[in-house]
Enzyme design. Structure first.
Site, PDB file in Angstrom:
ATOM      1  N   TYR A 112       0.835  -1.218   0.000  1.00 42.88           N
ATOM      2  CA  TYR A 112       0.000   0.000   0.000  1.00 42.88           C
ATOM      3  C   TYR A 112       0.864   1.260   0.000  1.00 42.88           C
ATOM      4  O   TYR A 112       0.427   2.307  -0.455  1.00 42.88           O
ATOM      5  CB  TYR A 112      -0.998  -0.021   1.163  1.00 42.88           C
ATOM      6  CG  TYR A 112      -1.960  -1.167   0.990  1.00 42.88           C
ATOM      7  CD1 TYR A 112      -2.804  -1.212  -0.120  1.00 42.88           C
ATOM      8  CD2 TYR A 112      -1.978  -2.233   1.866  1.00 42.88           C
ATOM      9  CE1 TYR A 112      -3.642  -2.293  -0.336  1.00 42.88           C
ATOM     10  CE2 TYR A 112      -2.817  -3.314   1.656  1.00 42.88           C
ATOM     11  CZ  TYR A 112      -3.641  -3.339   0.542  1.00 42.88           C
ATOM     12  OH  TYR A 112      -4.460  -4.413   0.328  1.00 42.88           O
ATOM     13  N   ARG A 150       6.388 -20.634  -8.238  1.00 39.90           N
ATOM     14  CA  ARG A 150       7.061 -19.344  -8.378  1.00 39.90           C
ATOM     15  C   ARG A 150       8.484 -19.474  -7.849  1.00 39.90           C
ATOM     16  O   ARG A 150       8.856 -20.520  -7.337  1.00 39.90           O
ATOM     17  CB  ARG A 150       6.297 -18.240  -7.639  1.00 39.90           C
ATOM     18  CG  ARG A 150       6.259 -18.414  -6.138  1.00 39.90           C
ATOM     19  CD  ARG A 150       5.499 -17.305  -5.432  1.00 39.90           C
ATOM     20  NE  ARG A 150       6.246 -16.058  -5.401  1.00 39.90           N
ATOM     21  CZ  ARG A 150       6.065 -15.097  -4.488  1.00 39.90           C
ATOM     22  NH1 ARG A 150       5.141 -15.227  -3.551  1.00 39.90           N
ATOM     23  NH2 ARG A 150       6.767 -13.993  -4.510  1.00 39.90           N
ATOM     24  N   ARG A 151       9.260 -18.415  -7.957  1.00 39.98           N
ATOM     25  CA  ARG A 151      10.639 -18.343  -7.447  1.00 39.98           C
ATOM     26  C   ARG A 151      11.480 -19.525  -7.923  1.00 39.98           C
ATOM     27  O   ARG A 151      12.249 -20.094  -7.151  1.00 39.98           O
ATOM     28  CB  ARG A 151      10.673 -18.379  -5.914  1.00 39.98           C
ATOM     29  CG  ARG A 151       9.849 -17.350  -5.179  1.00 39.98           C
ATOM     30  CD  ARG A 151      10.149 -17.468  -3.693  1.00 39.98           C
ATOM     31  NE  ARG A 151       9.399 -16.540  -2.896  1.00 39.98           N
ATOM     32  CZ  ARG A 151       8.332 -16.878  -2.172  1.00 39.98           C
ATOM     33  NH1 ARG A 151       7.895 -18.127  -2.155  1.00 39.98           N
ATOM     34  NH2 ARG A 151       7.716 -15.964  -1.462  1.00 39.98           N
ATOM     35  N   HIS A 162      -0.166 -11.959 -10.115  1.00 38.63           N
ATOM     36  CA  HIS A 162      -0.942 -10.968  -9.342  1.00 38.63           C
ATOM     37  C   HIS A 162      -0.127  -9.697  -9.117  1.00 38.63           C
ATOM     38  O   HIS A 162      -0.580  -8.591  -9.370  1.00 38.63           O
ATOM     39  CB  HIS A 162      -1.361 -11.606  -8.013  1.00 38.63           C
ATOM     40  CG  HIS A 162      -1.763 -10.621  -6.953  1.00 38.63           C
ATOM     41  ND1 HIS A 162      -2.913  -9.854  -7.047  1.00 38.63           N
ATOM     42  CD2 HIS A 162      -1.178 -10.259  -5.770  1.00 38.63           C
ATOM     43  CE1 HIS A 162      -3.016  -9.079  -5.969  1.00 38.63           C
ATOM     44  NE2 HIS A 162      -1.972  -9.303  -5.195  1.00 38.63           N
ATOM     45  N   PHE A 163       1.126  -9.863  -8.665  1.00 38.59           N
ATOM     46  CA  PHE A 163       1.821  -8.612  -8.336  1.00 38.59           C
ATOM     47  C   PHE A 163       2.401  -7.901  -9.560  1.00 38.59           C
ATOM     48  O   PHE A 163       2.728  -6.713  -9.476  1.00 38.59           O
ATOM     49  CB  PHE A 163       2.803  -8.760  -7.159  1.00 38.59           C
ATOM     50  CG  PHE A 163       4.022  -9.615  -7.337  1.00 38.59           C
ATOM     51  CD1 PHE A 163       5.059  -9.218  -8.149  1.00 38.59           C
ATOM     52  CD2 PHE A 163       4.150 -10.795  -6.616  1.00 38.59           C
ATOM     53  CE1 PHE A 163       6.202  -9.982  -8.258  1.00 38.59           C
ATOM     54  CE2 PHE A 163       5.294 -11.577  -6.722  1.00 38.59           C
ATOM     55  CZ  PHE A 163       6.322 -11.170  -7.552  1.00 38.59           C
ATOM     56  N   HIS A 164       2.460  -8.615 -10.692  1.00 33.82           N
ATOM     57  CA  HIS A 164       2.837  -7.859 -11.894  1.00 33.82           C
ATOM     58  C   HIS A 164       1.655  -7.037 -12.403  1.00 33.82           C
ATOM     59  O   HIS A 164       1.851  -6.012 -13.062  1.00 33.82           O
ATOM     60  CB  HIS A 164       3.408  -8.783 -12.973  1.00 33.82           C
ATOM     61  CG  HIS A 164       4.862  -9.074 -12.715  1.00 33.82           C
ATOM     62  ND1 HIS A 164       5.282 -10.075 -11.878  1.00 33.82           N
ATOM     63  CD2 HIS A 164       5.999  -8.458 -13.153  1.00 33.82           C
ATOM     64  CE1 HIS A 164       6.606 -10.073 -11.800  1.00 33.82           C
ATOM     65  NE2 HIS A 164       7.065  -9.096 -12.570  1.00 33.82           N
TER      66      HIS A 164
HETATM   67 FE1  HAS Z   1      -1.543  -8.512  -3.158  1.00 31.43          FE
HETATM   68  C1  HAS Z   1       0.535 -11.215  -2.625  1.00 31.43           C
HETATM   69  C2  HAS Z   1      -3.990  -9.986  -1.306  1.00 31.43           C
HETATM   70  C3  HAS Z   1      -3.527  -5.706  -3.502  1.00 31.43           C
HETATM   71  C4  HAS Z   1       1.181  -6.723  -4.277  1.00 31.43           C
HETATM   72  N1  HAS Z   1       0.461  -8.898  -3.418  1.00 31.43           N
HETATM   73  C5  HAS Z   1       1.110 -10.074  -3.147  1.00 31.43           C
HETATM   74  C6  HAS Z   1       2.499  -9.942  -3.452  1.00 31.43           C
HETATM   75  C7  HAS Z   1       2.686  -8.655  -3.886  1.00 31.43           C
HETATM   76  C8  HAS Z   1       1.394  -8.012  -3.862  1.00 31.43           C
HETATM   77  C9  HAS Z   1       4.002  -8.017  -4.275  1.00 31.43           C
HETATM   78  O1  HAS Z   1      -4.246 -12.333   0.611  1.00 31.43           O
HETATM   79  C10 HAS Z   1       3.552 -11.044  -3.370  1.00 31.43           C
HETATM   80  C11 HAS Z   1       4.338 -11.011  -2.140  1.00 31.43           C
HETATM   81  C12 HAS Z   1       5.348 -12.142  -2.145  1.00 31.43           C
HETATM   82  O2  HAS Z   1       6.431 -11.951  -2.726  1.00 31.43           O
HETATM   83  O3  HAS Z   1       5.047 -13.214  -1.629  1.00 31.43           O
HETATM   84  N2  HAS Z   1      -3.417  -7.977  -2.563  1.00 31.43           N
HETATM   85  C13 HAS Z   1      -4.253  -8.735  -1.834  1.00 31.43           C
HETATM   86  C14 HAS Z   1      -5.516  -8.025  -1.640  1.00 31.43           C
HETATM   87  C15 HAS Z   1      -5.384  -6.818  -2.266  1.00 31.43           C
HETATM   88  C16 HAS Z   1      -4.059  -6.791  -2.827  1.00 31.43           C
HETATM   89  C17 HAS Z   1      -6.711  -8.500  -0.888  1.00 31.43           C
HETATM   90  N3  HAS Z   1      -1.243  -6.597  -3.786  1.00 31.43           N
HETATM   91  C18 HAS Z   1      -2.184  -5.609  -3.851  1.00 31.43           C
HETATM   92  C19 HAS Z   1      -1.583  -4.399  -4.338  1.00 31.43           C
HETATM   93  C20 HAS Z   1      -0.254  -4.687  -4.548  1.00 31.43           C
HETATM   94  C21 HAS Z   1      -0.060  -6.068  -4.203  1.00 31.43           C
HETATM   95  C22 HAS Z   1      -2.304  -3.094  -4.517  1.00 31.43           C
HETATM   96  C23 HAS Z   1       0.852  -3.822  -5.028  1.00 31.43           C
HETATM   97  C24 HAS Z   1       0.755  -2.564  -5.310  1.00 31.43           C
HETATM   98  N4  HAS Z   1      -1.702 -10.273  -2.185  1.00 31.43           N
HETATM   99  C25 HAS Z   1      -2.785 -10.671  -1.462  1.00 31.43           C
HETATM  100  C26 HAS Z   1      -2.485 -11.965  -0.827  1.00 31.43           C
HETATM  101  C27 HAS Z   1      -1.199 -12.310  -1.189  1.00 31.43           C
HETATM  102  C28 HAS Z   1      -0.735 -11.235  -2.046  1.00 31.43           C
HETATM  103  C29 HAS Z   1      -3.345 -12.756   0.036  1.00 31.43           C
HETATM  104  C30 HAS Z   1      -0.414 -13.552  -0.754  1.00 31.43           C
HETATM  105  C31 HAS Z   1      -0.508 -14.616  -1.754  1.00 31.43           C
HETATM  106  C32 HAS Z   1       0.347 -15.794  -1.356  1.00 31.43           C
HETATM  107  O4  HAS Z   1      -0.233 -16.843  -1.041  1.00 31.43           O
HETATM  108  O5  HAS Z   1       1.580 -15.707  -1.356  1.00 31.43           O
HETATM  109  C33 HAS Z   1      -6.437  -5.712  -2.297  1.00 31.43           C
HETATM  110  O6  HAS Z   1      -5.882  -4.522  -1.816  1.00 31.43           O
HETATM  111  C34 HAS Z   1      -7.018  -5.525  -3.653  1.00 31.43           C
HETATM  112  C35 HAS Z   1      -8.196  -4.582  -3.627  1.00 31.43           C
HETATM  113  C36 HAS Z   1      -8.425  -3.990  -4.968  1.00 31.43           C
HETATM  114  C37 HAS Z   1      -9.603  -3.876  -5.591  1.00 31.43           C
HETATM  115  C38 HAS Z   1      -9.652  -3.287  -6.975  1.00 31.43           C
HETATM  116  C39 HAS Z   1     -10.298  -1.907  -7.016  1.00 31.43           C
HETATM  117  C40 HAS Z   1     -10.197  -1.375  -8.398  1.00 31.43           C
HETATM  118  C41 HAS Z   1      -9.854  -0.107  -8.718  1.00 31.43           C
HETATM  119  C42 HAS Z   1      -9.752   0.283 -10.169  1.00 31.43           C
HETATM  120  C43 HAS Z   1     -11.044   0.886 -10.671  1.00 31.43           C
HETATM  121  C44 HAS Z   1     -10.957   1.121 -12.131  1.00 31.43           C
HETATM  122  C45 HAS Z   1     -11.432   2.225 -12.739  1.00 31.43           C
HETATM  123  C46 HAS Z   1     -11.252   2.320 -14.180  1.00 31.43           C
HETATM  124  C47 HAS Z   1     -12.097   3.320 -12.031  1.00 31.43           C
HETATM  125  C48 HAS Z   1     -10.860  -4.325  -4.977  1.00 31.43           C
HETATM  126  C49 HAS Z   1      -9.589   0.925  -7.681  1.00 31.43           C
HETATM  127  C50 HAS Z   1     -12.501   2.762 -14.881  1.00 31.43           C
HETATM  128  C51 HAS Z   1     -12.884   1.760 -15.861  1.00 31.43           C
HETATM  129  C52 HAS Z   1     -13.747   1.997 -16.870  1.00 31.43           C
HETATM  130  C53 HAS Z   1     -14.092   0.844 -17.723  1.00 31.43           C
HETATM  131  C54 HAS Z   1     -14.346   3.321 -17.154  1.00 31.43           C
END
Ligand code: HAS
Length: 561
Positions: free
Chosen positions: A238, A450-451, A385-387
């Protein structure tokens, strides 16, 4: 008594609101130089990795796969991001609340400490003495210099945090009846989160890793070190995301000719990030033995809470796009979409980042669901996911910022040629990532780890299934490397070759008839108090358990080859 409290307001404080002086620009730019050098080095390592994983390419000169994988992760995930963010945040505060000469000098101190730390860590990796990947999981052991370098990067970033808070404090003293500018509020939150979470990794490095790698301690408590790492590691993501959100909430509206949708909503979403970013690290350790399942469950529930501010952000973005489009004459349900400035790279790059966050965020929700996590954990799905999240959503937003920030700081113009090149760069990035990250997600679901370097796993059928996806990753990764070369070229052009001129620093305003932001939004004691209470709730009992009932510690493994 603090420095600011002793000063008289105004004259002595040397506030420079809304204009960036040359010495200030030099400081902000220095952070950007390191960020873009890191982008190139880290990107080159990424290219080599995807080539090795096709099975048809061998690294020359005895260079190891895990050596370049470590360099890739550290230099992109830890160095590029931190330098870009701190440089950008200094500029945001310089622009909104001002920066005194003293603060600028401390800014340089933070820069040099971080740069020396980066050089030390980088040297250890290049010498092959730190093949431990960016998560440096024990019992893999690196040379002490690797950890000392990382500790210095963290210390430098803390100095930046204190400078940022001091900037806001001095401004607030001089403007007691005004609300802190939105961007300054957001930077304050991001740095509070950063300092609280990085205490975890600092403790792990100073108390566990450095003495152990120096040979003063024979063994290490592996689970404790990983728990301290993820106490830091999740808020870290974050820390990357919030500066992108700063640009989405408070800069993009100006670029598209609109206004901030809701100042209060933006602030509230940042406060929620502060609360829920930290007490959730166990969702990276769901398959880890030794942590009581009740506490894993509690942290998973808290993880679902941290999704809310991102959903609020998605709502806010749609609302901002729609209201702006309608003001410009859009009618019907989706006409406003056509009104968006599709030829303006300052908008297009972050917008593609937003689009990527829809599947990226959905993937995060899958990861966080305990049962589904058992399917994807330690597979290359997580890399996919993280890419999407950090390497697309965040980085494309950072590129979007680069198009106006760098020329603003160097006194140059973003020419139509560079503008067009930027649009191509965004398209190449989006296509490359779609192919690479898509292939990673699918291969992960097929069990691909991975890794890990290329392996036929003794000719098993399952591993043969993965090779096609690994080739697809090489195609996507090569496109991404072309994107990196283009971006570095654009950066160099904006720094040194673009024609001289003025480029706007776009900061959006609120609607004239916007509801006033409640004063309690700036109740810092309350926000920090709730944050600490949540951390203590989520971590105290499991931490005591992890320390008291620890199995025998592990002796070091000298890295992987
Ligand atoms: Fe993640 C693993 C859960 C967000 C980065 N994540 C990782 C790792 C990285 C990473 C680097 O629960 C690997 C770490 C490692 O080396 O082992 N992640 C989440 C969850 C969220 C989440 C619940 N992650 C991120 C973000 C990252 C990031 C942000 C980097 C910046 N993640 C995990 C979990 C793991 C994990 C487990 C562990 C997995 C494992 O087993 O090893 C949430 O924050 C996501 C919420 C996001 C949303 C999307 C909202 C959408 C938006 C865009 C709206 C679009 C618009 C466009 C307005 C609900 C805001 C308009 C479109 C039109 C068509 C007009």
């Amino acid at each position: 008594m603090s420095l600011a409290m002793k000063q008289q307001p105004s004259e002595e404080i040397n506030l420079t609101p809304l204009s960036i002086t040359k010495p200030q620009a030099k400081l902000y730019l220095s952070f950007m130089y390191v960020a873009f050098i890191s982008l190139f080095i880290g990107g080159l390592m990424g290219l080599l990795q995807v080539l090795v994983r096709t099975g048809d390419f061998q690294l020359p000169l005895g260079i190891g796969y895990y050596q370049i994988l470590t360099l890739h992760g550290v230099i992109l995930a830890l160095v590029l991001t931190t330098f870009f963010i701190i440089g950008f945040q200094y500029s945001l505060l310089g622009k909104t609340v001002g920066m005194s000469d003293k603060q600028r000098k401390l800014g340089w101190l933070s820069f040099w400490i971080m740069t020396i730390g980066t050089a030390l860590t980088g040297t250890a990796i290049l010498l092959g003495e730190a093949n431990v990947l960016y998560t440096f999981y024990a019992p893999l052991k690196a040379h002490p210099i690797f950890y000392i370098g990382l500790a210095l990067v963290v210390v430098g970033s803390w100095i930046a945090a204190f400078v940022n808070w001091h900037q806001v404090y001095v401004w607030k003293k001089a403007h007691p009846d005004q609300k802190t500018p939105l961007l300054a509020f957001m930077v304050t939150i991001n740095m509070i989160m950063w300092v609280i979470c990085s205490i975890g990794v600092a403790v792990a490095v100073l108390v566990q890793f450095i003495p152990w790698s120096l040979g003063y301690a024979e063994t290490i408590n592996v689970l404790l070190s990983r728990t301290l790492f993820w106490y830091f590691g999740h808020p870290l993501v974050y820390f990357w995301l919030l500066p992108a959100y700063m640009a989405w909430y408070a800069i993009l509206p100006k670029i598209i000719g609109g206004k901030i949708f809701s100042d209060s909503l933006a602030r509230l979403s940042f406060v929620l990030f502060l609360f829920f970013s930290i007490p959730v690290g166990f969702h990276h350790q769901l398959t880890e033995p030794g942590i009581d399942p009740t506490w894993k469950f509690i942290q998973v529930v808290l993880t679902f809470m941290v999704i809310i501010p991102s959903l609020m952000t998605a709502f806010s973005m749609f609302a901002m796009f729609e209201t702006t489009g309608r003001k410009q004459g859009a009618t019907g349900l989706f006409d406003w979409f056509k009104k968006l400035p599709w030829r303006d790279v300052r908008f297009v790059a972050p917008f593609v980042g937003m689009l990527a966050f829809i599947p990226g965020g959905a993937g995060g929700i899958i990861n966080a669901s305990h049962q589904l996590n058992t399917l994807v954990h330690n597979t290359i799905w997580v890399t996919g996911h993280f890419h999407l999240t950090v390497a697309t959503t965040v980085i494309l937003t950072f590129f979007g910022i680069t198009y106006w920030l760098i020329p603003h700081l160097t006194g140059r113009k973003l020419t139509p040629r560079i503008h067009k090149l930027g649009i191509y760069q965004t398209i190449i990035w989006a296509v490359g990532m779609l192919i690479m990250s898509g292939a990673m997600h699918i291969q992960g679901l097929l069990g691909g780890p991975r890794r890990s370097s290329f392996s036929e796993y003794s000719g098993t059928e399952q591993a043969a299934e993965w090779v096609g996806y690994q080739t697809a990753q090489a195609v996507g990764g090569s496109l991404l490397f072309i994107g990196i070369v283009l971006m570095v070229y654009i950066f160099i052009d904006l720094v040194a070759f673009a024609p001289e001129g003025e480029e706007e620093y776009p900061i959006a305003e609120e609607e004239e008839d916007a509801e006033p932001t409640p004063r309690w939004m700036e109740n810092w004691k309350l926000w920090i108090g709730i944050t600490i209470a949540l951390i203590l709730f989520a971590y105290t009992i499991p931490m005591i358990d992890i320390i008291q009932n620890a199995p025998p510690g592990s002796p070091p493994f000298d890295g992987i080859l």
